[in-house]
Design an enzyme around this catalytic site. Sequence first.
Site, short mmCIF file in Angstrom:
data_model
loop_
_atom_site.label_atom_id
_atom_site.label_comp_id
_atom_site.label_asym_id
_atom_site.label_seq_id
_atom_site.Cartn_x
_atom_site.Cartn_y
_atom_site.Cartn_z
N GLU A 174 1.27 -1.35 0.33
CA GLU A 174 0.18 0.26 -0.14
C GLU A 174 1.03 1.00 -0.41
OE1 GLU A 174 -2.88 -0.50 3.22
OE2 GLU A 174 -3.76 -1.88 2.40
N ASN A 224 2.41 -4.99 -3.01
CA ASN A 224 0.88 -5.54 -2.44
C ASN A 224 0.19 -4.54 -2.22
OD1 ASN A 224 -1.16 -8.11 -1.43
ND2 ASN A 224 -1.01 -7.03 0.15
N HIS A 234 -10.45 -6.40 -2.06
CA HIS A 234 -11.39 -5.99 -1.14
C HIS A 234 -12.16 -5.45 -1.40
CE1 HIS A 234 -8.37 -7.07 1.99
NE2 HIS A 234 -7.35 -6.13 2.38
N GLU A 287 -6.12 -10.91 -0.19
CA GLU A 287 -6.90 -10.70 0.69
C GLU A 287 -8.36 -10.63 0.45
OE1 GLU A 287 -5.62 -6.99 2.80
OE2 GLU A 287 -3.25 -7.89 2.21
N ASP A 340 -11.96 -10.45 -0.06
CA ASP A 340 -12.85 -10.90 0.55
C ASP A 340 -14.44 -9.54 0.03
OD1 ASP A 340 -11.94 -7.92 1.99
OD2 ASP A 340 -11.98 -9.08 4.04
C1 XIL Z 1 -5.91 -5.96 8.82
C2 XIL Z 1 -6.40 -6.98 10.11
O1 XIL Z 1 -7.07 -7.94 8.89
C3 XIL Z 1 -7.17 -6.23 10.69
O2 XIL Z 1 -6.67 -7.81 11.94
C4 XIL Z 1 -6.12 -4.75 11.34
O3 XIL Z 1 -6.85 -4.70 12.74
C5 XIL Z 1 -5.83 -4.07 11.04
O4 XIL Z 1 -5.22 -4.88 9.61
N1 XIL Z 1 -4.65 -4.61 4.11
C6 XIL Z 1 -3.65 -5.28 4.68
C7 XIL Z 1 -4.36 -6.49 5.89
O5 XIL Z 1 -2.54 -5.37 3.67
O6 XIL Z 1 -2.84 -6.38 6.38
C8 XIL Z 1 -5.08 -5.83 6.84
O7 XIL Z 1 -5.10 -6.54 7.86
C9 XIL Z 1 -6.45 -5.37 5.86
C10 XIL Z 1 -5.91 -4.39 4.19
#
Ligand code: XIL
Length: 430
Positions: A203, A250, A291, A322, A324
């Site tokens: 990020e 990422n 996401h 990641e 969802d």
């Molecule tokens: C999130 C976790 O799922 C949470 O438990 C934590 O509080 C915050 O981070 N992008 C990422 C992940 O790269 O590391 C993040 O994970 C979600 C967004």
Amino acid sequence: MSRTSTPGASRTTRTTTSTRTTTHPRRRGRALAATLAGLALTAVTATVTVTAGPAGPASAAPVHEDRTPQGRTLGDLAARHDLAIGTAVDPAALTDPRYRSIASTEFTSVTAENAMKWEVTEPVRGTYDWSAAERFMAFAERNDQKVRGHVLVWNNQLPAWLTEGVASGAIDRAELRGILKKHVQDTVRHFKGRVWQWDVVNEAVTDSYDAVDGRIGYKGFWAEQLGPGYVADAFRWAREADPKALLFYNDYNIDAFGDGGPLDKTAFVYRMVKRLRENGVPIDGVGSQAHLSTRYGNYSAFQIADTLERFAGLGVATALTEVDVRNLLPAEATSDALNPLLQAQAFDYSALLTGCLTSRHCISYTVWGFDDNHSWTNTWDFGSGPGREALAAIYDTGYQPKPAYRALQADLAYSAPPLVQRRIPQRPTP
Ligand code: XIL
């Protein structure tokens, strides 16, 4: 491919729990298709003998193995494509036997949701605490799961000693660069040879909505303190520490290209990766977090495939890291309100997977938590208030598969050449 050649053959013992059917009207179409598929596949339904584990009796017990697509795990169905199916894992949740069972049987890859983040591994300067990360690694190794290391350089979840030290002026720029190098290399060396893909930088760039001066650019703590050159540095440091791990950039909101203009985040990341490769920086992959939310139109499989292919054209692997798909919670949780959301969610999960399957350099598809109990969306504020966009996972709160889970199974089972081919093996750039 023979069943016994699959790592972690114990995965087959759980299959009966995922064969539940429902008479709910929304499933009728799928149930019919599944029945037809079941009829077509009866020839491969077999009775196998599974040797009892350490806790079981010494004698071997015959177990009926369901070889229909809906009786097979995601990891098993994906193995035919050489695709790893992963999940984020919270080591604390592994004490729940149902969580543990699904995490160990469905997935062929795992990512530590938080356990490898800097605030966890070095809460006190100079004192490492690998205990949570090692619990996670032990679980992965016991289950023959490939590990995505997450995350080496990120603006979030940094230890307070670091951010406060910089804010107070106690840590200057030169020292900070040394601290970052040490963090990257100590972490990579600690797990050397045990991590398949590392998220080296996470990020690093703005979105269209927080772009400065009308253009996407570098954002956050590291760019502000060290300038954007830290990205190349981090990849070089990580490569020195482990020559064999695949090194990834990422990010989120890079699932599809826009107009190529100054507010197109995907195009910005594409140009960044292209430049890094041209400069000989050892970057091996691009991770698209994915996401999503059913609030937005989101993407077709064609857009996902096109994006992944364009990144692959730079010579890098890709991964969905990641995944969802959250839902804006309806005022009342009636089936009239929920069913369309669950269907839309299944569509998005499926579009992402189909896009990945179609691109031969897309090597893993990881969900960010697999059940609605353990999803970060339950508490996170995506702009509608904390926890207002949730129900994001592929299993419900009772660990039952949702329509999204069935869609992923069907995609994996019914994809075949010529349009879906096995993955192309990826090698680290020296
Ligand atoms: C999130 C976790 O799922 C949470 O438990 C934590 O509080 C915050 O981070 N992008 C990422 C992940 O790269 O590391 C993040 O994970 C979600 C967004």
